[in-house]
Design a protein around this motif. Structure first.
Motif, PDB file in Angstrom:
ATOM      1  N   TYR A  40       0.772  -1.189   0.060  1.00  0.00           N
ATOM      2  CA  TYR A  40       0.093   0.053  -0.002  1.00  0.00           C
ATOM      3  C   TYR A  40       0.899   1.106   0.057  1.00  0.00           C
ATOM      4  O   TYR A  40       0.399   2.370  -0.152  1.00  0.00           O
ATOM      5  N   ALA A  41       2.293   1.095   0.179  1.00  0.00           N
ATOM      6  CA  ALA A  41       2.949   2.356   0.355  1.00  0.00           C
ATOM      7  C   ALA A  41       2.770   3.372  -0.868  1.00  0.00           C
ATOM      8  O   ALA A  41       3.090   4.579  -0.634  1.00  0.00           O
ATOM      9  N   ASN A  42       2.772   2.829  -2.166  1.00  0.00           N
ATOM     10  CA  ASN A  42       2.799   3.740  -3.164  1.00  0.00           C
ATOM     11  C   ASN A  42       1.319   4.373  -3.455  1.00  0.00           C
ATOM     12  O   ASN A  42       1.384   5.286  -4.497  1.00  0.00           O
ATOM     13  N   LEU A  43       0.301   4.146  -2.741  1.00  0.00           N
ATOM     14  CA  LEU A  43      -0.916   4.358  -3.173  1.00  0.00           C
ATOM     15  C   LEU A  43      -0.966   5.905  -2.671  1.00  0.00           C
ATOM     16  O   LEU A  43      -0.738   6.435  -1.465  1.00  0.00           O
ATOM     17  N   ARG A  44      -1.961   6.768  -3.244  1.00  0.00           N
ATOM     18  CA  ARG A  44      -2.064   8.088  -2.928  1.00  0.00           C
ATOM     19  C   ARG A  44      -3.530   8.366  -2.946  1.00  0.00           C
ATOM     20  O   ARG A  44      -4.237   7.996  -4.010  1.00  0.00           O
ATOM     21  N   SER A  45      -3.947   9.500  -2.187  1.00  0.00           N
ATOM     22  CA  SER A  45      -5.438   9.809  -2.214  1.00  0.00           C
ATOM     23  C   SER A  45      -5.609  10.870  -3.530  1.00  0.00           C
ATOM     24  O   SER A  45      -4.787  11.655  -3.910  1.00  0.00           O
ATOM     25  N   THR A  46      -6.812  10.726  -3.904  1.00  0.00           N
ATOM     26  CA  THR A  46      -7.095  11.945  -4.899  1.00  0.00           C
ATOM     27  C   THR A  46      -8.533  12.532  -4.553  1.00  0.00           C
ATOM     28  O   THR A  46      -9.056  12.417  -3.592  1.00  0.00           O
ATOM     29  N   ASP A  47      -8.904  13.522  -5.203  1.00  0.00           N
ATOM     30  CA  ASP A  47     -10.198  14.130  -5.237  1.00  0.00           C
ATOM     31  C   ASP A  47     -11.309  13.072  -5.072  1.00  0.00           C
ATOM     32  O   ASP A  47     -12.448  13.347  -4.411  1.00  0.00           O
ATOM     33  N   THR A  48     -11.490  12.359  -5.936  1.00  0.00           N
ATOM     34  CA  THR A  48     -12.512  11.576  -6.300  1.00  0.00           C
ATOM     35  C   THR A  48     -12.419  10.027  -5.906  1.00  0.00           C
ATOM     36  O   THR A  48     -13.231   9.124  -5.664  1.00  0.00           O
ATOM     37  N   ILE A  49     -11.206   9.320  -5.739  1.00  0.00           N
ATOM     38  CA  ILE A  49     -10.864   8.022  -5.226  1.00  0.00           C
ATOM     39  C   ILE A  49      -9.772   8.042  -4.155  1.00  0.00           C
ATOM     40  O   ILE A  49      -9.263   8.870  -3.912  1.00  0.00           O
ATOM     41  N   GLU A  50     -10.205   7.299  -3.173  1.00  0.00           N
ATOM     42  CA  GLU A  50      -9.608   7.249  -1.784  1.00  0.00           C
ATOM     43  C   GLU A  50      -8.096   7.078  -2.016  1.00  0.00           C
ATOM     44  O   GLU A  50      -7.345   7.858  -1.586  1.00  0.00           O
ATOM     45  N   TRP A  51      -7.653   5.913  -2.485  1.00  0.00           N
ATOM     46  CA  TRP A  51      -6.111   5.604  -2.980  1.00  0.00           C
ATOM     47  C   TRP A  51      -6.127   4.762  -4.097  1.00  0.00           C
ATOM     48  O   TRP A  51      -6.824   4.251  -4.644  1.00  0.00           O
ATOM     49  N   VAL A  52      -5.023   5.442  -4.871  1.00  0.00           N
ATOM     50  CA  VAL A  52      -4.821   4.903  -6.033  1.00  0.00           C
ATOM     51  C   VAL A  52      -3.277   5.109  -6.454  1.00  0.00           C
ATOM     52  O   VAL A  52      -2.474   6.078  -6.073  1.00  0.00           O
ATOM     53  N   TRP A  53      -2.750   4.044  -7.365  1.00  0.00           N
ATOM     54  CA  TRP A  53      -1.496   4.034  -7.901  1.00  0.00           C
ATOM     55  C   TRP A  53      -1.423   3.681  -9.396  1.00  0.00           C
ATOM     56  O   TRP A  53      -2.168   2.755  -9.410  1.00  0.00           O
ATOM     57  N   ILE A  54      -0.854   4.623 -10.223  1.00  0.00           N
ATOM     58  CA  ILE A  54      -0.803   4.127 -11.584  1.00  0.00           C
ATOM     59  C   ILE A  54       0.654   4.202 -12.010  1.00  0.00           C
ATOM     60  O   ILE A  54       1.278   5.257 -11.914  1.00  0.00           O
ATOM     61  N   ALA A  55       1.092   3.297 -12.680  1.00  0.00           N
ATOM     62  CA  ALA A  55       2.577   3.288 -13.083  1.00  0.00           C
ATOM     63  C   ALA A  55       2.565   4.354 -13.883  1.00  0.00           C
ATOM     64  O   ALA A  55       1.962   4.795 -14.716  1.00  0.00           O
ATOM     65  N   PRO A  56       3.877   4.988 -14.063  1.00  0.00           N
ATOM     66  CA  PRO A  56       4.458   6.224 -14.694  1.00  0.00           C
ATOM     67  C   PRO A  56       4.017   5.765 -16.228  1.00  0.00           C
ATOM     68  O   PRO A  56       4.434   4.921 -16.740  1.00  0.00           O
ATOM     69  N   GLY A  57       3.423   6.581 -17.019  1.00  0.00           N
ATOM     70  CA  GLY A  57       3.184   6.502 -18.266  1.00  0.00           C
ATOM     71  C   GLY A  57       2.154   5.787 -18.838  1.00  0.00           C
ATOM     72  O   GLY A  57       1.680   5.638 -19.938  1.00  0.00           O
ATOM     73  N   VAL A  58       1.452   5.178 -17.841  1.00  0.00           N
ATOM     74  CA  VAL A  58       0.379   4.223 -18.141  1.00  0.00           C
ATOM     75  C   VAL A  58      -0.815   5.155 -18.284  1.00  0.00           C
ATOM     76  O   VAL A  58      -1.220   5.963 -17.168  1.00  0.00           O
ATOM     77  N   LYS A  59      -1.753   5.006 -19.369  1.00  0.00           N
ATOM     78  CA  LYS A  59      -2.832   5.853 -19.509  1.00  0.00           C
ATOM     79  C   LYS A  59      -4.120   4.835 -19.530  1.00  0.00           C
ATOM     80  O   LYS A  59      -4.288   4.257 -20.564  1.00  0.00           O
ATOM     81  N   LEU A  60      -4.662   4.828 -18.571  1.00  0.00           N
ATOM     82  CA  LEU A  60      -5.795   3.560 -18.193  1.00  0.00           C
ATOM     83  C   LEU A  60      -6.745   3.812 -19.262  1.00  0.00           C
ATOM     84  O   LEU A  60      -7.414   2.657 -19.786  1.00  0.00           O
ATOM     85  N   LYS A  61      -7.221   5.146 -19.738  1.00  0.00           N
ATOM     86  CA  LYS A  61      -8.390   5.306 -20.571  1.00  0.00           C
ATOM     87  C   LYS A  61      -8.177   4.815 -21.926  1.00  0.00           C
ATOM     88  O   LYS A  61      -8.835   5.008 -22.878  1.00  0.00           O
ATOM     89  N   GLU A  62      -6.659   4.310 -22.285  1.00  0.00           N
ATOM     90  CA  GLU A  62      -6.333   4.021 -23.582  1.00  0.00           C
ATOM     91  C   GLU A  62      -6.273   2.250 -23.697  1.00  0.00           C
ATOM     92  O   GLU A  62      -5.858   1.887 -24.697  1.00  0.00           O
ATOM     93  N   HIS A  63      -6.586   1.504 -22.916  1.00  0.00           N
ATOM     94  CA  HIS A  63      -6.554   0.197 -22.742  1.00  0.00           C
ATOM     95  C   HIS A  63      -8.014  -0.517 -23.010  1.00  0.00           C
ATOM     96  O   HIS A  63      -8.897   0.061 -22.719  1.00  0.00           O
TER      97      HIS A  63
END
Length: 182
Positions: A40-63
């Motif tokens: 869980y160490a690299n998870l971060r909070s956002t305004d809309t999702i409690e905690w998330v981590w996405i690998a650098p350079g990955v664009k989830l909307k493109e998969h």
């Protein structure tokens, strides 16, 4: 204390407060339990999702996405909640996948780490009873690529209605919005 000292003290306090909510805290994990996320160490909070981590350079909307069946780690045996997550998440990710026919296929493993049925008795809790009386569901997603490498992790929960299905639908909707935008 001088004005400069007071300002420096206030700014450092704000910085500490901001970082205190930036990552998953141990108290949350103790209160609600852990799921399928190993680190869980690299998870971060956002305004809309409690905690998330996405690998650098990955664009989830493109998969494109394949969703595995949900793993219910709670003591609740609630078929409606599990069906909502299985079918709702699959439909949501299918829509995103249809827009990205050329995108790489990613696999999503979902798990319910926490669930709480709606409880009208909590309506009387001062200041937060209306919220606490609603059903709640916590969901973790681990997203991997075709080599088995993790490319994203999510930990998000929501409260909605009085049935676990309602809360699950709320969480899926939040995840859909986030993945579609990122």
């Amino acid at each position: 204390m001088t004005k400069r000292g007071l300002l420096a003290s206030m700014l450092s306090g704000l910085a500490l407060a901001a970082t205190a909510h930036a990552q998953v805290d141990q108290e949350n994990l103790d209160d609600y339990g852990t799921g399928i996320i190993k680190d869980y160490a690299n998870l971060r909070s956002t305004d809309t999702i409690e905690w998330v981590w996405i690998a650098p350079g990955v664009k989830l909307k493109e998969h494109r996405y394949e969703v595995k069946p949900v793993d219910n780690l709670t003591s609740y045996d609630d078929e409606d909640m599990e069906d909502m997550i299985d079918s709702g998440l699959a439909r949501t990710m299918k829509r995103i996948s249809e827009r990205n026919a050329a995108g790489t296929l990613l696999q999503i493993t979902p798990a319910v780490y926490w669930a709480e049925r709606g409880n009208a008795n909590k309506l009387w809790v001062p200041y937060s009873g209306g919220h606490l009386a609603q059903a709640g569901v916590g969901l973790e997603l681990v997203i991997i690529d075709d080599t088995g490498k993790e490319v994203a992790k999510f930990r998000h929960s929501g409260r909605e209605g009085y049935q676990l299905r309602d809360a699950a639908e709320e969480v899926i909707d939040d995840l859909r919005k986030y993945i579609s935008a990122h």
